[in-house]
Design an enzyme around this catalytic site. Structure first.
Site, PDB file in Angstrom:
ATOM      1  N   THR A 230       0.876  -1.020  -0.068  1.00 48.70           N
ATOM      2  CA  THR A 230      -0.003   0.028   0.030  1.00 48.70           C
ATOM      3  C   THR A 230       0.981   1.426  -0.166  1.00 48.70           C
ATOM      4  OG1 THR A 230      -1.767   1.057   1.031  1.00 48.70           O
ATOM      5  CG2 THR A 230      -0.187   0.048   2.471  1.00 48.70           C
ATOM      6  N   ASN A 231       0.429   2.471   0.204  1.00 53.53           N
ATOM      7  CA  ASN A 231       1.259   3.511   0.295  1.00 53.53           C
ATOM      8  C   ASN A 231       0.681   4.579   1.518  1.00 53.53           C
ATOM      9  OD1 ASN A 231      -0.947   5.588  -0.775  1.00 53.53           O
ATOM     10  ND2 ASN A 231      -0.694   3.906  -2.549  1.00 53.53           N
TER      11      ASN A 231
END
Ligand code: CTP
Ligand code: CA
Length: 223
Positions: free
Chosen positions: A33-34
């Site tokens: 994810t980020n």
């Protein structure tokens, strides 16, 4: 009556907003994810609703309350986000704020990867679909106004203008994520890149930036 009309400049209009990160699984307990918080996208969805629009917010995993008057659809992966965004059409305006993971692992492991199975796994990646480019492509369902976002670290205007052309959108809202406190923070310093001009907006809270964007969208849809 005039006053009521002016406070609901987006009455009768439909808006699609994507926001947050996506989460791309590796195995049942892990994924990629980020750092997107979803704040800017949520603020834009809320600001559009306040101006009277019917807003569908397609959201990756974030910990934010749903803005008042907004219909929220939760997704995890880029492919789920694309499907939910398509299902939200037709819309008068599409605002693509999500930090979509550019890649996913090509084969998700069905059970948890273990350390004792011969060292680190060799993950291979494939590119995710581009939600903005897909929905900006000409077709009967293309929103009249398609707004993309760009988080850049250098040559912000040049990179963002190239992105505008590549993705076929009408505006790119670009922000310089090297500015302290922008990524994951509460403030934003943005450029509005249109096909024929660039505007440099003053640094402001994400809520104020969202209100300004919503106002500009209302003006553009009226014209
Ligand atoms: N975007 C999207 N789907 C993707 C990737 C990006 O809808 N798979 C959208 C984002 O929501 C944003 C815009 O495209 O509105 C620009 O995203 P960005 O990550 O800056 O552009 P990329 O084309 O992925 O280029 P890069 O990350 O290599 O700079
Ligand atoms: Ca990207």
């Amino acid at each position: 009556a005039e006053e009521i009309f002016e406070s609901w400049p987006l009455a009768g209009k439909r808006a699609l907003v994507t926001a947050g990160p996506t989460f791309e699984p590796i195995d049942p307990v892990r994924g990629i994810t980020n750092r997107s918080s979803g704040r800017q996208g949520y603020a834009i969805a809320g600001a559009l609703a306040k101006l009277g629009a019917r807003v569908t917010l397609v959201s990756g995993p974030v910990s934010l309350p749903t803005p008042a008057g907004v219909e929220r659809i939760d997704v995890e992966t880029a492919r789920e986000m694309l499907a939910a965004a398509k299902a939200a059409l037709p819309a008068d305006v599409g605002v693509f704020v999500a930090a979509v993971a550019d890649w996913r692992v090509d084969e998700v492991f069905g059970s948890k990867l273990k350390k004792d199975k011969g060292g680190p796994p060799a993950l291979t990646f494939v590119e995710n679909p581009d939600i903005l480019a897909t929905l900006a492509a000409t077709g009967p369902n293309r929103p009249k106004l398609v707004v993309g976002f760009a988080a850049e670290t250098d040559d912000v205007e040049a990179h963002a203008r190239a992105k505008l052309a590549r993705k076929g959108c009408d505006w790119i809202i670009a922000n310089d994520v090297t500015e302290p406190g922008v990524m994951g923070g509460t403030e934003n310093a943005v450029l509005l890149i249109a096909k024929d001009h660039t505007e440099r907006w003053e640094r402001a809270s994400k809520d104020d930036v969202a209100q300004a964007i919503a106002q500009r969208i209302a003006e553009a849809l009226k014209a």
